[in-house]
Design a protein around this motif. Structure first.
Motif, mmCIF file in Angstrom:
data_model
loop_
_atom_site.group_PDB
_atom_site.id
_atom_site.type_symbol
_atom_site.label_atom_id
_atom_site.label_comp_id
_atom_site.label_asym_id
_atom_site.label_seq_id
_atom_site.Cartn_x
_atom_site.Cartn_y
_atom_site.Cartn_z
ATOM 1 N N GLU A 121 0.827 -1.206 0.000
ATOM 2 C CA GLU A 121 0.000 0.000 0.000
ATOM 3 C C GLU A 121 0.858 1.251 0.000
ATOM 4 O O GLU A 121 1.950 1.272 0.557
ATOM 5 N N LEU A 122 0.343 2.300 -0.594
ATOM 6 C CA LEU A 122 1.063 3.567 -0.686
ATOM 7 C C LEU A 122 1.055 4.314 0.656
ATOM 8 O O LEU A 122 2.023 4.973 1.007
ATOM 9 N N MET A 123 -0.048 4.198 1.412
ATOM 10 C CA MET A 123 -0.208 4.930 2.666
ATOM 11 C C MET A 123 -0.430 3.959 3.825
ATOM 12 O O MET A 123 -0.892 2.839 3.634
ATOM 13 N N TYR A 124 -0.101 4.442 5.039
ATOM 14 C CA TYR A 124 -0.444 3.713 6.253
ATOM 15 C C TYR A 124 -0.966 4.722 7.270
ATOM 16 O O TYR A 124 -0.790 5.931 7.115
ATOM 17 N N THR A 125 -1.643 4.225 8.306
ATOM 18 C CA THR A 125 -2.198 5.100 9.333
ATOM 19 C C THR A 125 -1.554 4.794 10.668
ATOM 20 O O THR A 125 -1.520 3.637 11.087
ATOM 21 N N LEU A 126 -1.053 5.821 11.327
ATOM 22 C CA LEU A 126 -0.486 5.696 12.663
ATOM 23 C C LEU A 126 -1.520 6.225 13.643
ATOM 24 O O LEU A 126 -2.030 7.339 13.480
ATOM 25 N N VAL A 127 -1.844 5.409 14.662
ATOM 26 C CA VAL A 127 -2.876 5.771 15.628
ATOM 27 C C VAL A 127 -2.224 6.026 16.976
ATOM 28 O O VAL A 127 -1.519 5.162 17.495
ATOM 29 N N LYS A 128 -2.475 7.227 17.547
ATOM 30 C CA LYS A 128 -1.909 7.599 18.840
ATOM 31 C C LYS A 128 -3.028 7.903 19.820
ATOM 32 O O LYS A 128 -4.124 8.287 19.423
ATOM 33 N N HIS A 129 -2.726 7.759 21.105
ATOM 34 C CA HIS A 129 -3.689 8.054 22.163
ATOM 35 C C HIS A 129 -3.656 9.542 22.494
ATOM 36 O O HIS A 129 -2.596 10.150 22.546
ATOM 37 N N VAL A 130 -4.840 10.137 22.693
ATOM 38 C CA VAL A 130 -4.947 11.523 23.142
ATOM 39 C C VAL A 130 -5.491 11.485 24.552
ATOM 40 O O VAL A 130 -6.580 10.951 24.790
ATOM 41 N N ASP A 131 -4.745 12.030 25.510
ATOM 42 C CA ASP A 131 -5.175 11.998 26.907
ATOM 43 C C ASP A 131 -6.233 13.068 27.120
ATOM 44 O O ASP A 131 -5.956 14.259 27.042
ATOM 45 N N VAL A 132 -7.458 12.637 27.394
ATOM 46 C CA VAL A 132 -8.572 13.555 27.545
ATOM 47 C C VAL A 132 -8.567 14.184 28.935
ATOM 48 O O VAL A 132 -9.042 15.297 29.129
ATOM 49 N N ALA A 133 -7.997 13.504 29.918
ATOM 50 C CA ALA A 133 -8.007 13.997 31.289
ATOM 51 C C ALA A 133 -7.114 15.221 31.474
ATOM 52 O O ALA A 133 -7.189 15.881 32.495
ATOM 53 N N LEU A 134 -6.274 15.545 30.487
ATOM 54 C CA LEU A 134 -5.411 16.714 30.587
ATOM 55 C C LEU A 134 -6.019 17.875 29.810
ATOM 56 O O LEU A 134 -6.473 17.709 28.686
ATOM 57 N N ASP A 135 -6.015 19.061 30.430
ATOM 58 C CA ASP A 135 -6.470 20.258 29.740
ATOM 59 C C ASP A 135 -5.386 20.674 28.757
ATOM 60 O O ASP A 135 -4.213 20.761 29.110
ATOM 61 N N ALA A 136 -5.772 20.916 27.517
ATOM 62 C CA ALA A 136 -4.789 21.201 26.469
ATOM 63 C C ALA A 136 -4.085 22.534 26.680
ATOM 64 O O ALA A 136 -2.929 22.692 26.314
#
Length: 164
Positions: A121-136
């Motif tokens: 495949e030409l593309m791949y997807t990297l999946v990361k966790h976003v911590d919701v408990a932290l205020d951005a």
């Protein structure tokens, strides 16, 4: 067959259905977001309800099934067959053990170009966790987590505003 005798309170009253007058309602045009081509670099952030996806799964299969469910959702959303789970996301899914998978997980999906020439495949997807408990904005822990997600902005939204 015996004849049916109807008493006055059981008498059948014929009902006449009159159709409602036809009013001209203007059709609303369907507005859909523009679709991106499958070969462009895209980053999206979504929340996956794992509790719904893992209903009825036996205890000792919950965490592995959760990882597969995340991969399936991401593959459908990003239109890539090659989905790679980041170590932080895997750690978050497994942090309560094999049986007690978190109910929801917020993820960031990045479609990237495959550097390997032998890749199918030409593309791949990297999946990361976003911590919701932290205020951005402040980086401090927030009470409520997913409940406050609608009102608070995640890291990506704050970064995008800073760029503009």
């Amino acid at each position: 067959s015996t004849p049916v005798v109807l008493t006055p309170q059981h008498r059948a009253v014929p009902r006449v259905c009159v159709p409602a007058p036809a009013t001209a309602v203007p059709a609303m045009p369907k507005v859909r977001p523009a679709k991106t081509a499958a070969d462009t670099l895209v980053t999206k952030e979504i929340t996956i309800n794992l509790h719904k996806k893992l209903h009825g799964v036996s205890f000792k299969k919950k965490a592995p099934r959760a990882v597969r469910a995340i991969k399936a959702v991401v593959a459908k959303e990003m239109k890539t067959g090659d989905v790679r789970i980041d170590a932080s996301l895997n750690k978050f899914v497994w942090h309560k053990g094999i049986r007690n998978v978190p109910y929801r997980v917020r993820i960031r999906m990045e479609r990237k170009r495959n550097e390997d020439e032998e890749a199918s495949e030409l593309m791949y997807t990297l999946v990361k966790h976003v911590d919701v408990a932290l205020d951005a904005t402040t980086g401090k822990k927030v009470k409520g987590g997913y409940k406050n997600l609608l009102s608070s902005k995640t890291e990506t939204a704050v970064e995008e505003e800073a760029e503009e």
